[in-house]
Design a protein around this motif. Structure first.
Motif, short mmCIF file in Angstrom:
data_model
loop_
_atom_site.label_atom_id
_atom_site.label_comp_id
_atom_site.label_asym_id
_atom_site.label_seq_id
_atom_site.Cartn_x
_atom_site.Cartn_y
_atom_site.Cartn_z
N MET A 31 79.51 59.25 101.00
CA MET A 31 78.06 59.10 101.12
C MET A 31 77.41 58.47 99.89
O MET A 31 76.21 58.18 99.91
N LYS A 32 78.18 58.28 98.86
CA LYS A 32 77.63 57.66 97.67
C LYS A 32 77.12 56.26 97.97
O LYS A 32 77.76 55.50 98.68
N PHE A 92 73.30 57.60 100.57
CA PHE A 92 72.43 58.77 100.64
C PHE A 92 71.87 59.08 99.25
O PHE A 92 72.57 58.94 98.25
N THR A 93 70.63 59.52 99.23
CA THR A 93 69.99 59.91 97.97
C THR A 93 69.31 61.26 98.14
O THR A 93 68.52 61.45 99.07
N ILE A 94 69.64 62.17 97.25
CA ILE A 94 69.05 63.51 97.28
C ILE A 94 68.03 63.61 96.15
O ILE A 94 68.29 63.19 95.02
N SER A 95 66.89 64.20 96.47
CA SER A 95 65.87 64.43 95.45
C SER A 95 65.20 65.76 95.75
O SER A 95 65.33 66.31 96.84
N ARG A 96 64.47 66.27 94.77
CA ARG A 96 63.76 67.53 94.96
C ARG A 96 62.45 67.50 94.23
O ARG A 96 62.30 66.80 93.22
N SER A 122 71.77 52.86 105.85
CA SER A 122 73.02 52.28 106.35
C SER A 122 73.80 53.30 107.17
O SER A 122 75.02 53.47 106.99
N LEU A 123 73.10 53.97 108.05
CA LEU A 123 73.72 55.05 108.81
C LEU A 123 74.78 54.53 109.76
O LEU A 123 74.67 53.43 110.31
#
Length: 120
Positions: free
Chosen positions: A63-64, A67-71, A84-85
């Motif tokens: 997933m690198k 995908f981007t994770i943020s909080r 780019s699913l």
């Protein structure tokens, strides 16, 4: 008690994007790490990635870059931006959080999941 509520799932064509959100509420003094997992039909739940309280994120290799994770610590919100699913990304996506509560103990909570379906 803490509740995690995910939103943003749906149906998207291959190559498209989706943004998932997870909001935590309840007896929260502090949230340590948060993360996203997913479970495809007939498969075990797998880690998508996680993020620490000081915004250090890590991802499963597949997933690198997509995908981007943020909080947002002020809003106790976790976000997963997916691009780019691929059809193989189809799964129920779950968030989790490692929470320090008012009783002085830490607990891990899970959301109920949100379905992501990628059509070919």
């Amino acid at each position: 008690q803490v509740q995690l509520v995910e939103s943003g799932g749906g149906l998207v064509q291959a190559g498209g994007s989706l943004r998932l959100s997870c909001v935590a509420s309840g007896d929260i003094i502090y949230i340590f790490s948060m993360g996203w997992y997913r479970q495809a039909p007939g498969k075990e739940r797998e880690l998508v990635g996680g993020i620490t309280s000081d915004d250090v994120s890590t991802y499963t290799d597949s997933m690198k870059g997509r995908f981007t994770i943020s909080r947002d610590n002020a809003k106790n919100t976790l976000t997963l931006q997916m691009s780019s699913l691929k059809p193989e990304d189809t799964a129920v996506y779950y968030c989790n959080a490692d929470v320090f509560s008012s009783d002085g103990l830490g607990y891990v909570y899970w959301g109920q999941g949100t379905q992501v379906t990628v059509s070919s």
